[in-house]
Design an enzyme around this catalytic site. Structure first.
Site, PDB file in Angstrom:
ATOM      1  N   GLY A  10      47.514  32.126  29.274  1.00  0.00           N
ATOM      2  CA  GLY A  10      47.005  32.262  27.903  1.00  0.00           C
ATOM      3  C   GLY A  10      45.733  31.455  27.691  1.00  0.00           C
ATOM      4  O   GLY A  10      45.686  30.282  28.028  1.00  0.00           O
ATOM      5  N   ARG A  71      46.849  37.035  33.759  1.00  0.00           N
ATOM      6  CA  ARG A  71      48.127  36.666  34.391  1.00  0.00           C
ATOM      7  C   ARG A  71      48.252  37.592  35.587  1.00  0.00           C
ATOM      8  O   ARG A  71      48.320  38.806  35.417  1.00  0.00           O
ATOM      9  CB  ARG A  71      49.289  36.895  33.434  1.00  0.00           C
ATOM     10  CG  ARG A  71      49.174  36.125  32.114  1.00  0.00           C
ATOM     11  CD  ARG A  71      50.468  36.229  31.326  1.00  0.00           C
ATOM     12  NE  ARG A  71      50.287  35.871  29.937  1.00  0.00           N
ATOM     13  CZ  ARG A  71      50.256  34.624  29.468  1.00  0.00           C
ATOM     14  NH1 ARG A  71      50.372  33.615  30.303  1.00  0.00           N
ATOM     15  NH2 ARG A  71      50.100  34.383  28.185  1.00  0.00           N
ATOM     16  N   ASP A 102      51.683  25.226  33.589  1.00  0.00           N
ATOM     17  CA  ASP A 102      52.328  24.844  34.859  1.00  0.00           C
ATOM     18  C   ASP A 102      52.586  26.020  35.804  1.00  0.00           C
ATOM     19  O   ASP A 102      52.597  25.847  37.020  1.00  0.00           O
ATOM     20  CB  ASP A 102      53.579  23.979  34.647  1.00  0.00           C
ATOM     21  CG  ASP A 102      54.575  24.632  33.714  1.00  0.00           C
ATOM     22  OD1 ASP A 102      54.330  25.781  33.286  1.00  0.00           O
ATOM     23  OD2 ASP A 102      55.597  23.991  33.428  1.00  0.00           O
ATOM     24  N   THR A 125      46.924  24.934  27.274  1.00  0.00           N
ATOM     25  CA  THR A 125      47.819  25.956  26.705  1.00  0.00           C
ATOM     26  C   THR A 125      48.235  25.512  25.312  1.00  0.00           C
ATOM     27  O   THR A 125      48.579  24.329  25.122  1.00  0.00           O
ATOM     28  CB  THR A 125      49.081  26.179  27.561  1.00  0.00           C
ATOM     29  OG1 THR A 125      50.054  26.879  26.763  1.00  0.00           O
ATOM     30  CG2 THR A 125      49.731  24.896  28.060  1.00  0.00           C
ATOM     31  N   ASP A 127      50.870  26.007  23.977  1.00  0.00           N
ATOM     32  CA  ASP A 127      52.312  25.710  23.942  1.00  0.00           C
ATOM     33  C   ASP A 127      52.621  24.209  24.054  1.00  0.00           C
ATOM     34  O   ASP A 127      53.703  23.773  23.699  1.00  0.00           O
ATOM     35  CB  ASP A 127      53.036  26.454  25.074  1.00  0.00           C
ATOM     36  CG  ASP A 127      52.885  27.957  24.956  1.00  0.00           C
ATOM     37  OD1 ASP A 127      52.534  28.428  23.862  1.00  0.00           O
ATOM     38  OD2 ASP A 127      53.109  28.660  25.958  1.00  0.00           O
ATOM     39  N   ASP A 129      53.403  22.505  26.622  1.00  0.00           N
ATOM     40  CA  ASP A 129      54.686  22.414  27.327  1.00  0.00           C
ATOM     41  C   ASP A 129      54.542  21.993  28.790  1.00  0.00           C
ATOM     42  O   ASP A 129      55.397  22.310  29.606  1.00  0.00           O
ATOM     43  CB  ASP A 129      55.404  23.771  27.252  1.00  0.00           C
ATOM     44  CG  ASP A 129      54.611  24.895  27.921  1.00  0.00           C
ATOM     45  OD1 ASP A 129      53.441  24.677  28.273  1.00  0.00           O
ATOM     46  OD2 ASP A 129      55.175  25.990  28.095  1.00  0.00           O
ATOM     47  N   ARG A 171      56.515  29.685  23.302  1.00  0.00           N
ATOM     48  CA  ARG A 171      57.577  30.092  24.238  1.00  0.00           C
ATOM     49  C   ARG A 171      58.835  29.273  23.984  1.00  0.00           C
ATOM     50  O   ARG A 171      59.317  29.239  22.876  1.00  0.00           O
ATOM     51  CB  ARG A 171      57.120  29.902  25.695  1.00  0.00           C
ATOM     52  CG  ARG A 171      55.997  30.828  26.090  1.00  0.00           C
ATOM     53  CD  ARG A 171      55.707  30.668  27.573  1.00  0.00           C
ATOM     54  NE  ARG A 171      54.470  31.308  27.948  1.00  0.00           N
ATOM     55  CZ  ARG A 171      54.380  32.575  28.340  1.00  0.00           C
ATOM     56  NH1 ARG A 171      55.437  33.328  28.401  1.00  0.00           N
ATOM     57  NH2 ARG A 171      53.212  33.088  28.667  1.00  0.00           N
TER      58      ARG A 171
HETATM   59  O1  F6P Z   1      51.427  30.609  26.807  1.00  0.00           O
HETATM   60  C1  F6P Z   1      50.615  30.859  25.707  1.00  0.00           C
HETATM   61  C2  F6P Z   1      51.154  31.998  24.899  1.00  0.00           C
HETATM   62  O2  F6P Z   1      50.279  32.202  23.801  1.00  0.00           O
HETATM   63  C3  F6P Z   1      52.605  31.848  24.408  1.00  0.00           C
HETATM   64  O3  F6P Z   1      52.716  31.003  23.295  1.00  0.00           O
HETATM   65  C4  F6P Z   1      52.983  33.264  24.131  1.00  0.00           C
HETATM   66  O4  F6P Z   1      54.372  33.459  24.210  1.00  0.00           O
HETATM   67  C5  F6P Z   1      52.286  33.999  25.232  1.00  0.00           C
HETATM   68  O5  F6P Z   1      51.198  33.185  25.652  1.00  0.00           O
HETATM   69  C6  F6P Z   1      51.759  35.347  24.855  1.00  0.00           C
HETATM   70  O6  F6P Z   1      51.275  35.946  25.997  1.00  0.00           O
HETATM   71  P1  F6P Z   1      50.337  37.223  26.012  1.00  0.00           P
HETATM   72  O7  F6P Z   1      49.000  36.811  25.498  1.00  0.00           O
HETATM   73  O8  F6P Z   1      50.308  37.617  27.444  1.00  0.00           O
HETATM   74  O9  F6P Z   1      50.969  38.219  25.110  1.00  0.00           O
END
Ligand code: F6P
Length: 321
Positions: A10, A71, A102, A125, A127, A129, A171
Site C-alpha cells: 500500500g 503487490r 513487513d 504503511t 497501518d 503494524d 487490517r
Molecule cells: O496495508 C495498507 C492498506 O491500505 C490496508 O489498510 C488495507 O487493508 C489494504 O492496504 C488495502 O489494499 P488495496 O489497496 O490493495 O485494496
C-alpha cells in the site's frame, strides 16, 4: 555500483519526500540513485531508470509515490526473482531501499538469501503494524485525513439524531482506529486488540441517550469485520438510526503532513547511512522513544506489533471496559 529505491504494498503519504531525500543523498555521497517503478513487479519487468535531481523537484508535497507501488505474487517464485536480479545486475544496482510493510521486507529477505542483494527496509504503511517500530511513514497523514472525515460526519450525525459507524483501515491492527477514536472523542471504539464489553456499552450509552445525547460516533477497524454488526447493535439495542461510512482508500491519499515529510527524510538518512557503511546487509530502520536504530529483518518479522498499553487504556471506556 548504484542503489535502487522501490515502494511495495500500500502506498502512503511520506513516500515522495523519502524518495526526494534518497536521490539528494545518494548524489551527495557519489552513488548513482535508481528508481525501480511499480514495486517488486517492476523489478521483475525491468522498469528501472537512473534518477536525478530533476526527477524529484516539486514532489515533496505530493501524496502517494511518483515511482508507484504494487503487490506482486510473481515475486514468490524463484524464476521471477532471478529475472529481477538480472535486471538489477544489468543496471549495476547492488543495493536496495524498500519502502513498505513487513510482507515486503520478508520478500526482500528471501531475495537477499537467494542473490545477496543488500537492502534496507523503511517502514511505510498507514497501518502502523510493523513490529519493533513505533512509527511507520504515512500514519500521521492518514490520521489527519481520518480526523477531518470524522469532523465532517459529526456535523451531519448531530443534525439528524443518528449514529455513524466509521470503518477505518489498518487490517488486523487497531492503531488508526484507536488514535482516531481517542482524538475525535468517539463514543465507541472497536479494534482487534480490545474485546469490547457490549453490556457495559449498552448501559452507558442508553443512559447518555436518555439524558439528552443525540448522536453517536463509533470507530471500527476493518480487520475486526464487525462494522455491520455494530450498526445493527446500535439500531436494535440503542434504538438509534444508524449509518455506515467506510473511509476506504481516501485514507491513503492527501498531501504529506510536516511530520511525514520530516520522518521521510530522517528514515532515509538513517537507512542510507547504514547501507553505505555496509553495517547491516538486510535490516529495517525502526523508530523508538525518539531515536532511529536498525533491527534485523528476522527480529522484525518474528513478532507482532503491539500498541502501547498506555494508549490502549485511553480507549477502554469506548470499548465498555
Ligand atoms: O496495508 C495498507 C492498506 O491500505 C490496508 O489498510 C488495507 O487493508 C489494504 O492496504 C488495502 O489494499 P488495496 O489497496 O490493495 O485494496
Amino acid at each position: 555500483m548504484g542503489i535502487g529505491i522501490l515502494c511495495s504494498g500500500g502506498d502512503c503519504a511520506g513516500m515522495n519526500p523519502a524518495i526526494r531525500r534518497f536521490v539528494d543523498k545518494c548524489i551527495n555521497e557519489n552513488t548513482q540513485p535508481y528508481f525501480i517503478y511499480d514495486g517488486l513487479s517492476g523489478m521483475i519487468d525491468g522498469h528501472i531508470k537512473k534518477a536525478s535531481h530533476t526527477d524529484v523537484s516539486g514532489i515533496i508535497h505530493k501524496g502517494g509515490t511518483i515511482i508507484r507501488s504494487s503487490r506482486s505474487k510473481r515475486f514468490f517464485e524463484k524464476k521471477f526473482r532471478e529475472q529481477a536480479f538480472n535486471n538489477l545486475a544489468k543496471n549495476n544496482i547492488d543495493k536496495l531501499v524498500v519502502l513498505g510493510g513487513d510482507g515486503s521486507f520478508r520478500a526482500l529477505k528471501q531475495f537477499y538469501d537467494d542473490f545477496g542483494v543488500k537492502f534496507v527496509g523503511i517502514p511505510a504503511t498507514i497501518d502502523n503494524d510493523v513490529n519493533l517500530t513505533e512509527y511507520c511513514l504515512g500514519v500521521d497523514t492518514a490520521l489527519n485525513v481520518i480526523r477531518s472525515a470524522i469532523d465532517n460526519i459529526r456535523d451531519t450525525a448531530s443534525s439528524f439524531r443518528r449514529a455513524f459507524v466509521i470503518e477505518v483501515m489498518g487490517r488486523e491492527c487497531g492503531y488508526l482506529a484507536l488514535v482516531s477514536a481517542i482524538t475525535s472523542g468517539a463514543e465507541l471504539c472497536i479494534i482487534p486488540e480490545i474485546e469490547p464489553n457490549m453490556n457495559n456499552l449498552e448501559k452507558r450509552l442508553s443512559n447518555e441517550l436518555n439524558a439528552g445525547r443525540n448522536y453517536l460516533i463509533a470507530i471500527v477497524t476493518e480487520g475486526t469485520g464487525k462494522t455491520e454488526t455494530i450498526k445493527e447493535w446500535i439500531e436494535n439495542r440503542l434504538n438509534l438510526d444508524s449509518r455506515i461510512s467506510i473511509l476506504s482508500h481516501i485514507q491513503r491519499g492527501g498531501n504529506p503532513t510536516v511530520y511525514d515529510r520530516l520522518m521521510g527524510f530522517e528514515f532515509i538518512d538513517f537507512g542510507l547511512n547504514t547501507l553505505l557503511k555496509n553495517s547491516m546487509p538486510n535490516g529495517v530502520v525502526t523508530y523508538k522513544n525518539g531515536y532511529f536504530s536498525m533491527e534485523t529483518i528476522d527480529k522484525v518479522v518474528s513478532g507482532k506489533y503491539r500498541i502501547k498499553e498506555n494508549i490502549l487504556k485511553l480507549a477502554y471506556k469506548m470499548s465498555g471496559i
